[in-house]
Write a protein that holds these residues in place. Structure first.
Motif, mmCIF file in Angstrom:
data_model
loop_
_atom_site.group_PDB
_atom_site.id
_atom_site.type_symbol
_atom_site.label_atom_id
_atom_site.label_comp_id
_atom_site.label_asym_id
_atom_site.label_seq_id
_atom_site.Cartn_x
_atom_site.Cartn_y
_atom_site.Cartn_z
ATOM 1 N N SER A 211 -9.456 66.586 67.649
ATOM 2 C CA SER A 211 -8.470 66.448 66.586
ATOM 3 C C SER A 211 -7.370 67.494 66.753
ATOM 4 N N LEU A 212 -6.194 67.173 66.279
ATOM 5 C CA LEU A 212 -5.049 68.068 66.403
ATOM 6 C C LEU A 212 -5.074 69.048 65.234
ATOM 7 N N THR A 213 -5.699 70.214 65.489
ATOM 8 C CA THR A 213 -5.838 71.212 64.427
ATOM 9 C C THR A 213 -5.169 72.533 64.797
ATOM 10 N N TRP A 214 -4.605 72.598 66.000
ATOM 11 C CA TRP A 214 -3.961 73.815 66.488
ATOM 12 C C TRP A 214 -4.912 74.998 66.538
ATOM 13 N N SER A 215 -6.155 74.712 66.825
ATOM 14 C CA SER A 215 -7.120 75.756 67.137
ATOM 15 C C SER A 215 -7.409 75.666 68.626
ATOM 16 N N ALA A 216 -8.289 76.539 69.092
ATOM 17 C CA ALA A 216 -8.540 76.546 70.535
ATOM 18 C C ALA A 216 -9.092 75.196 70.959
ATOM 19 N N GLY A 217 -8.342 74.439 71.715
ATOM 20 C CA GLY A 217 -8.764 73.116 72.150
ATOM 21 C C GLY A 217 -7.775 72.533 73.116
ATOM 22 N N THR A 218 -8.017 71.297 73.529
ATOM 23 C CA THR A 218 -7.148 70.643 74.493
ATOM 24 C C THR A 218 -6.901 69.209 74.084
ATOM 25 N N MET A 219 -5.839 68.636 74.646
ATOM 26 C CA MET A 219 -5.573 67.208 74.516
ATOM 27 C C MET A 219 -4.870 66.777 75.782
ATOM 28 N N THR A 220 -4.725 65.487 75.981
ATOM 29 C CA THR A 220 -4.055 64.978 77.172
ATOM 30 C C THR A 220 -2.884 64.108 76.768
ATOM 31 N N ILE A 221 -1.853 64.129 77.629
ATOM 32 C CA ILE A 221 -0.638 63.362 77.384
ATOM 33 C C ILE A 221 -0.283 62.615 78.649
ATOM 34 N N ALA A 341 -2.594 68.406 80.407
ATOM 35 C CA ALA A 341 -3.504 69.082 79.491
ATOM 36 C C ALA A 341 -2.702 70.060 78.646
ATOM 37 N N THR A 342 -2.979 70.083 77.362
ATOM 38 C CA THR A 342 -2.279 70.959 76.438
ATOM 39 C C THR A 342 -3.278 71.901 75.785
ATOM 40 N N LEU A 343 -3.008 73.201 75.883
ATOM 41 C CA LEU A 343 -3.859 74.204 75.260
ATOM 42 C C LEU A 343 -3.144 74.744 74.035
ATOM 43 N N ALA A 344 -3.879 74.859 72.931
ATOM 44 C CA ALA A 344 -3.336 75.422 71.702
ATOM 45 C C ALA A 344 -4.369 76.362 71.116
ATOM 46 N N GLY A 345 -3.911 77.237 70.227
ATOM 47 C CA GLY A 345 -4.831 78.137 69.550
ATOM 48 C C GLY A 345 -4.660 79.593 69.926
ATOM 49 N N LEU A 346 -3.748 79.898 70.879
ATOM 50 C CA LEU A 346 -3.464 81.291 71.218
ATOM 51 C C LEU A 346 -2.355 81.793 70.295
ATOM 52 N N THR A 347 -2.690 82.746 69.443
ATOM 53 C CA THR A 347 -1.760 83.206 68.416
ATOM 54 C C THR A 347 -1.319 84.623 68.711
ATOM 55 N N LEU A 348 -0.031 84.898 68.476
ATOM 56 C CA LEU A 348 0.482 86.254 68.571
ATOM 57 C C LEU A 348 1.227 86.591 67.289
ATOM 58 N N LYS A 381 2.912 83.325 65.594
ATOM 59 C CA LYS A 381 3.462 82.315 66.499
ATOM 60 C C LYS A 381 2.329 81.722 67.322
ATOM 61 N N GLU A 382 2.436 80.423 67.571
ATOM 62 C CA GLU A 382 1.455 79.720 68.397
ATOM 63 C C GLU A 382 2.019 79.562 69.803
ATOM 64 N N LEU A 383 1.165 79.850 70.775
ATOM 65 C CA LEU A 383 1.546 79.673 72.171
ATOM 66 C C LEU A 383 0.934 78.372 72.668
ATOM 67 N N LEU A 384 1.761 77.448 73.125
ATOM 68 C CA LEU A 384 1.299 76.169 73.668
ATOM 69 C C LEU A 384 1.500 76.174 75.181
ATOM 70 N N ILE A 385 0.488 75.732 75.891
ATOM 71 C CA ILE A 385 0.536 75.702 77.350
ATOM 72 C C ILE A 385 0.307 74.261 77.791
ATOM 73 N N PHE A 386 1.254 73.726 78.549
ATOM 74 C CA PHE A 386 1.169 72.361 79.082
ATOM 75 C C PHE A 386 0.969 72.459 80.592
ATOM 76 N N VAL A 387 -0.105 71.859 81.101
ATOM 77 C CA VAL A 387 -0.440 71.920 82.523
ATOM 78 C C VAL A 387 -0.567 70.504 83.058
ATOM 79 N N THR A 388 0.238 70.193 84.101
ATOM 80 C CA THR A 388 0.261 68.844 84.669
ATOM 81 C C THR A 388 -0.063 68.914 86.170
ATOM 82 N N PRO A 389 -1.215 68.392 86.620
ATOM 83 C CA PRO A 389 -1.513 68.357 88.052
ATOM 84 C C PRO A 389 -1.051 67.026 88.683
ATOM 85 N N VAL A 390 -0.473 67.105 89.854
ATOM 86 C CA VAL A 390 -0.048 65.914 90.597
ATOM 87 C C VAL A 390 -0.590 66.039 92.017
#
Length: 394
Positions: A211-221, A341-348, A381-390
């Motif tokens: 679920s999209l809760t902006w805690s430590a987790g991942t999703m795919t796009i 892959a999208t990582l969320a939940g890293l807060t500063l 602030k939330e740090l979002l990391i988007f990682v795309t492998p090809v």
């Protein structure tokens, strides 16, 4: 015309003779064996062909076979294969025995070949090599060379196996996008942050891994949505609601890892607490985002990514009492080539302090405190990391 046809027939005959030259040079064997001692069978074949067959002390057992007009070496393979024996022609006779390093005739039954590995290591080859071939192979890890001492047929097996293993590793191009969004903006947008019109005109409905809760987790796009997402982030950046820190591309070989750092490095001179010590030390402090990525290929179009991001920032920047806070997580995701892959939940935390005061009056001693206010502001602030492998094509 008749001469031309005759010449053609002569050439065809010569070609056929060349192809079968090896079989013509070998006498043929016709023999019926029923639970016959191998040594007796070899003696019978030797008498029939006029060629000496010399078995060593390891040859024993019985054999059953019906051989009709078969070339000598093929007949020997049929008879000896059940016991694991091999043969080697030496001058005008055949030596027959077990290709075992402990056998006294081992050196006469085998050849030695040196094979250079180009794309893999000795450890990997020895780990994957079938057990029945391992006794013939030794490796030198420093030079990445293999020494194969075996019968010619087994050397061919080892060479064929190495040709399958010693291939260039596939490479994976990894695009990393690091963006910073205020927690307030995320709360205001909610799920709408990742819900917008796709290029095809259809509403974006990602296949969530959680679920999209902006805690430590991942999703795919999906790949085609990723470009639209970047557009959305750049729009937020133009409105000063987000900030894109980095947009690098990395090239990794299958199974390899890489480290990415985006932030500041500071060199500090640490002095001792007591006045009697004269030694000091230099310490390096890094604050920002550190990301370790490992890519492992699965099948033809899937990648397993091991992601270990860590974010650090100063809580107190007053020297020498610097305080650094760190947040980190480790996760593993499985993606198809091109998915994100999208990582969320890293807060500063972002802290600021300022003073609001009435001009002139707010600076008069004694009464200035009545006309000024000290404001301490803290925002997350939330740090979002988007990682795309090809996966790169060979």
């Amino acid at each position: 015309m008749a001469k031309k046809i005759l010449l053609l027939l002569v050439l065809l005959a010569a070609g056929s003779a060349g192809v079968a030259a090896t079989e013509v040079n070998q006498p043929t064997v016709t023999i019926m064996l029923f639970e016959t001692d191998i040594r007796d069978a070899l003696n019978e074949i030797s008498l029939q062909t006029g060629i000496n067959l010399v078995p060593d002390q390891t040859v024993s057992g019985t054999v059953t076979a019906d051989i009709v007009e078969v070339p000598l070496e093929e007949a020997l393979r049929l008879i000896l294969i059940g016991g694991g024996y091999t043969f080697r022609k030496i001058d005008d006779f055949y030596l027959i025995g077990l290709a075992d390093p402990r056998s006294s005739t081992f050196g006469s039954l085998v050849d030695t070949e040196i094979i250079t590995l180009h794309h893999t290591s000795v450890e990997q080859v020895l780990a994957l090599l079938p057990s029945f071939l391992q006794q013939y192979v030794k490796g030198d890890r420093q030079t990445n060379l293999l020494s194969v001492t075996a019968p010619p047929s087994e050397i061919e097996r080892v060479r064929a196996f190495i040709n399958q293993v010693d291939k260039p590793s596939k490479q994976v191009e990894i695009q990393v996008v690091i963006t910073e969004i205020s927690s307030q903006t995320i709360q205001e947008l909610g799920g709408n942050l990742l819900e917008f019109e796709a290029q095809q005109g259809q509403q974006f409905n990602p296949n969530w891994t959680g679920s999209l809760t902006w805690s430590a987790g991942t999703m795919t796009i999906d790949t085609d949505i990723f470009g639209s997402l970047l557009t959305q982030l750049r729009l937020l950046e133009s409105e000063q609601k987000a900030k894109i820190h980095a947009d690098p591309k990395l090239l990794l070989a299958d199974g390899q890892s890489a480290d990415l750092f985006s932030g500041d490095r500071q060199i500090l001179l640490i002095r001792p607490d007591d006045d009697y010590s004269v030694t000091s030390r230099i310490e390096r402090i890094e604050v920002g985002l550190a990301l370790k990525i490992q890519a492992d290929l699965v099948g033809q179009d899937e990648v397993i990514l091991k992601l270990a991001p860590e974010i650090s920032y100063f809580v107190n920047e007053a020297r020498p009492d610097l305080i650094v806070k760190r947040n980190s997580l480790t996760t593993t995701v499985r993606l198809k080539s091109g998915q994100t892959a999208t990582l969320a939940g890293l807060t500063l935390q972002d802290t600021s302090a300022y003073t609001k005061q009435t001009p002139i009056i707010g600076s008069i001693p004694l009464i200035k405190w009545l006309f000024r206010t000290d404001v301490d502001r803290q925002s997350d602030k939330e740090l979002l990391i988007f990682v795309t492998p090809v996966i790169q094509e060979e």
